[in-house]
Design a protein around this motif. Structure first.
Motif, PDB file in Angstrom:
ATOM      1  N   GLU A 118       1.974   1.710  -3.577  1.00 50.53           N
ATOM      2  CA  GLU A 118       0.863   2.170  -4.403  1.00 50.53           C
ATOM      3  C   GLU A 118       0.688   3.677  -4.323  1.00 50.53           C
ATOM      4  O   GLU A 118       0.194   4.305  -5.272  1.00 50.53           O
ATOM      5  N   TYR A 119       1.080   4.268  -3.197  1.00 51.25           N
ATOM      6  CA  TYR A 119       0.862   5.706  -2.988  1.00 51.25           C
ATOM      7  C   TYR A 119       2.166   6.454  -2.738  1.00 51.25           C
ATOM      8  O   TYR A 119       2.224   7.382  -1.928  1.00 51.25           O
ATOM      9  N   PHE A 140      -2.045   7.698   3.095  1.00 51.86           N
ATOM     10  CA  PHE A 140      -2.829   6.972   2.105  1.00 51.86           C
ATOM     11  C   PHE A 140      -2.631   5.464   2.250  1.00 51.86           C
ATOM     12  O   PHE A 140      -3.562   4.678   2.053  1.00 51.86           O
ATOM     13  N   PRO A 145      -7.513  -0.189  -1.385  1.00 50.07           N
ATOM     14  CA  PRO A 145      -6.935   0.776  -2.329  1.00 50.07           C
ATOM     15  C   PRO A 145      -7.977   1.466  -3.203  1.00 50.07           C
ATOM     16  O   PRO A 145      -7.815   2.637  -3.546  1.00 50.07           O
ATOM     17  N   GLY A 146      -9.036   0.761  -3.568  1.00 47.81           N
ATOM     18  CA  GLY A 146     -10.040   1.358  -4.439  1.00 47.81           C
ATOM     19  C   GLY A 146     -10.715   2.558  -3.821  1.00 47.81           C
ATOM     20  O   GLY A 146     -10.928   3.579  -4.485  1.00 47.81           O
ATOM     21  N   THR A 184       0.838  -1.208   0.000  1.00 46.71           N
ATOM     22  CA  THR A 184       0.000   0.000   0.000  1.00 46.71           C
ATOM     23  C   THR A 184       0.870   1.255   0.000  1.00 46.71           C
ATOM     24  O   THR A 184       0.475   2.281  -0.580  1.00 46.71           O
ATOM     25  N   LEU A 225      -9.051  10.294  -3.415  1.00 47.09           N
ATOM     26  CA  LEU A 225      -8.026  11.170  -3.978  1.00 47.09           C
ATOM     27  C   LEU A 225      -8.524  11.822  -5.266  1.00 47.09           C
ATOM     28  O   LEU A 225      -8.259  13.013  -5.523  1.00 47.09           O
ATOM     29  N   ARG A 226      -9.241  11.066  -6.080  1.00 44.54           N
ATOM     30  CA  ARG A 226      -9.783  11.645  -7.309  1.00 44.54           C
ATOM     31  C   ARG A 226     -10.826  12.716  -7.013  1.00 44.54           C
ATOM     32  O   ARG A 226     -10.934  13.710  -7.729  1.00 44.54           O
ATOM     33  N   ALA A 268      -8.284   5.547  -3.618  1.00 43.96           N
ATOM     34  CA  ALA A 268      -8.113   6.124  -4.956  1.00 43.96           C
ATOM     35  C   ALA A 268      -9.292   7.018  -5.328  1.00 43.96           C
ATOM     36  O   ALA A 268      -9.116   8.107  -5.899  1.00 43.96           O
ATOM     37  N   ARG A 269     -10.510   6.588  -4.988  1.00 47.06           N
ATOM     38  CA  ARG A 269     -11.696   7.418  -5.274  1.00 47.06           C
ATOM     39  C   ARG A 269     -11.664   8.702  -4.471  1.00 47.06           C
ATOM     40  O   ARG A 269     -12.021   9.775  -4.976  1.00 47.06           O
ATOM     41  N   SER A 281      -5.547   2.925   3.152  1.00 54.02           N
ATOM     42  CA  SER A 281      -5.794   1.848   2.201  1.00 54.02           C
ATOM     43  C   SER A 281      -5.767   0.490   2.895  1.00 54.02           C
ATOM     44  O   SER A 281      -6.529  -0.416   2.523  1.00 54.02           O
TER      45      SER A 281
END
Length: 607
Positions: free
Chosen positions: A518-519, A525, A534-535, A515, A541-542, A538-539, A529
């Protein structure tokens, strides 16, 4: 004592039994003598029913007993004194299903207490409903029935509590729960009762009243209730939350001065809660954004001095530029960790108990403590503190940490609680260095900060290797079986057991490393996560909408993950300030008192 032991050994045990007849040390003698003569085991059960050896004997006899009364008696002994045993839950269930019709109210109270201690609240409620009526038993009966989805029975029991014990603290909490179960108009009446009868809970009730009025489309009345909250209860937790929410709304519009004005009264009061630490920290952040760096520095220093164990103390230390690791840097830091100092005095128990404890004879100390406790269902503050340390010594980390943590929630003797919280053993019990060699090894292998891994394990499992979550996660780092199987393919692991500490930490640290990778090694993060997946991160952060990491942590939409992040990094901070000498020496951050003679003397006066 093995079969065929010499007559000299038997004579020694006899001498011990005769010399220390009523002392818990005699229980060990009776147990050893009982290996040859069952009559000594009968004496053990009769004279020392709370001793762990008695629980062992009772469980062994249950496998051969046939007389219903004998079985019932043995089951009750385990229910009252053997909750630490793996078979305790099965014993409680057997008592209810096979002997429920013949149990006395006192027996039902013991069963209710057993289920409550094991967090099986849905079963604790009906048991407590048959116990002698006290504020505690009625509250736990109602709360257990509520958690067990027995709404009507819960409502009736809360009302019974309020009628039988109108002034008890448990009644205030019961009425607050009752207000969540009834229609809105009835809830308003109940909340008014709390406001009028329980000054210490009035602010919370007033805040909930405002929320109910809002739900009833009465915004003017809701606003009036919140204004009363601000003016009448300026230092209450509910008021702090209200001020923080208003301040955050202003900050979202970049109106820094309005945000500061909303929380400024909190920094001017002498408050010790986590919410106060959060408010002062954010006041510092907003003051910094308003261009007043000197004032911001003072606020961050205030957080460190007034709330040294808080997650926000760590964030304040980072804001001040201290070398304590930030979200983007702490992964690779390798703190210098020292072992806890010599154990201090115990506030409860005999001199013999304290000697065993300070010598590290934890199992013997635990055995003695079981006999010395007068009423395990009603521990004093000093007894609860001691009980927590005893449990930690025997590997019951979950309940040991809970006993120490929950001292802060007691309504009685808060002055005494605050005294005990100055003891080194309190803090080292809350944040124990367990499995340290294993954690250090795999942290080095994965290039992870060992104190971050320790704090994550503390939050995930309280260092219990066999623990399983309702979702199926297993072991120290609460690894899901499907995740473990995926990791096995990644690292070429042939075989593993998730309830084995070595395998669990090997897999869990690999996933925490994953994890982080990944970040881009951003620990906020990565830790979020680890909890939410992680999904989801990621959402988030978006979605954006935040300007820095603190704002991201504040805006995590999952309450569980938000609390998890604060708990893990707050734990990391506490491990750092307690065990890294370079950090512990910094001024104003370490509230742990020395084990001075004065403190020992102060404890001993409360025996």
């Amino acid at each position: 004592m093995a079969a065929g032991q010499s007559e000299a050994a038997i004579a020694t045990w006899q001498q011990l039994r005769q010399t220390y007849g009523d002392d818990p040390a005699a229980a060990a003698a009776l147990y050893q003598l009982g290996q040859h003569d069952q009559r000594y085991l009968d004496q053990l059960l009769q004279r020392f029913p709370a001793h762990p050896r008695s629980v062992e004997v009772a469980l062994a006899r249950l496998s051969t007993a046939s007389a219903p009364e004998q079985i019932r008696s043995l089951l009750l002994l385990v229910a009252r004194h053997g909750l630490h045993h793996a078979e305790a839950e099965a014993v409680l269930k057997r008592l209810v299903t096979e002997y429920g019709a013949s149990l006395r109210p006192e027996d039902w109270q013991a069963i209710g207490f057993g289920y409550w201690k094991k967090d099986i609240y849905g079963q604790a409620g009906p048991a407590y409903a048959k116990a002698p009526a006290t504020p505690q038993t009625l509250y736990r009966a109602a709360r257990g029935l509520q958690i067990g989805q027995r709404r009507d029975a819960a409502i009736a029991t809360y009302r019974r509590l309020a009628q039988a014990f109108p002034k008890a603290p448990e009644t205030a909490q019961g009425l607050l729960h009752l207000a969540t179960l009834v229609p809105a108009q009835d809830a308003l009446t109940i909340l008014d009762q709390v406001i009028q009868r329980f000054p210490q809970r009035a602010a919370e009730a007033l805040s909930r009243r405002a929320d109910r009025l809002e739900a009833l489309n009465s915004p003017t009345s809701a606003a009036q209730a919140r204004q009363s909250l601000l003016s009448q209860y300026p230092e209450a937790e509910a008021t702090i939350e209200l001020r923080l929410n208003r301040a955050r709304a202003a900050a979202a519009q970049q109106n820094w001065q309005a945000a500061i004005d909303w929380v400024a009264p909190i920094s001017q009061a002498d408050l010790t809660t986590e919410a106060a630490a959060e408010a002062i920290f954010w006041q510092g952040k907003w003051t910094l954004k308003a261009g007043r760096s000197d004032q911001a520095q003072q606020l961050f220093e205030q957080v460190l001095q007034a709330h040294p164990d808080s997650y926000f103390a760590w964030r304040a230390a980072v804001a001040l530029g201290w070398n304590v690791g930030d979200f983007t840097t702490l992964r690779h830091q390798q703190p210098s960790v020292t072992a806890p100092p010599q154990r201090g005095p115990l506030p409860a128990g005999s001199a013999a108990l304290e000697e065993l404890y300070r010598l590290g004879q934890d199992r013997l100390a635990w055995n003695r403590w079981q006999v010395e406790v007068a009423d395990p269902q009603q521990l004093t503050v000093d007894e609860q503190f001691t009980d927590g340390l005893m449990r930690l010594g025997t590997g019951d980390h979950l309940d040991g940490i809970y006993q120490l943590t929950s001292l802060a929630n007691r309504d009685d003797s808060q002055a005494r609680v605050q005294q005990l919280q100055q003891a080194p053993d309190y803090w080292h019990g809350l944040y124990p260095l367990l499995f340290s060699n294993l954690i250090t090894h795999w942290s080095q292998q994965r290039q992870l900060n060992p104190l971050l891994v320790t704090a994550l394990i503390r939050q995930e499992s309280r260092f219990e290797p066999q623990i399983r979550s309702v979702a199926g996660a297993v072991g120290l780092m609460q690894v899901m079986p499907a995740t473990a199987d995926w990791i096995r393919g990644q690292i070429g692991l042939n075989d593993y057991r998730l309830d084995h500490p070595e395998d669990n930490v090997k897999l869990g640290t690999w996933y925490l490393d994953y994890t982080h990778r990944e970040y881009d090694n951003h620990s906020l993060f990565a830790v979020a996560s680890y909890n939410a997946g992680p999904g989801n991160v990621a959402r988030w952060l978006r979605r954006g909408g935040f300007r820095d990491a603190d704002e991201f942590a504040e805006q995590i939409p999952f309450a569980e993950t938000k609390g998890y992040v604060e708990a893990v990094f707050g734990g990391y901070w506490n491990y750092l300030r307690l065990h890294d000498p370079a950090i512990a020496r910094l001024p104003g951050i370490n509230a742990v008192a020395d084990s001075s003679s004065g403190l020992i003397s102060h404890y001993n006066t409360h025996r």
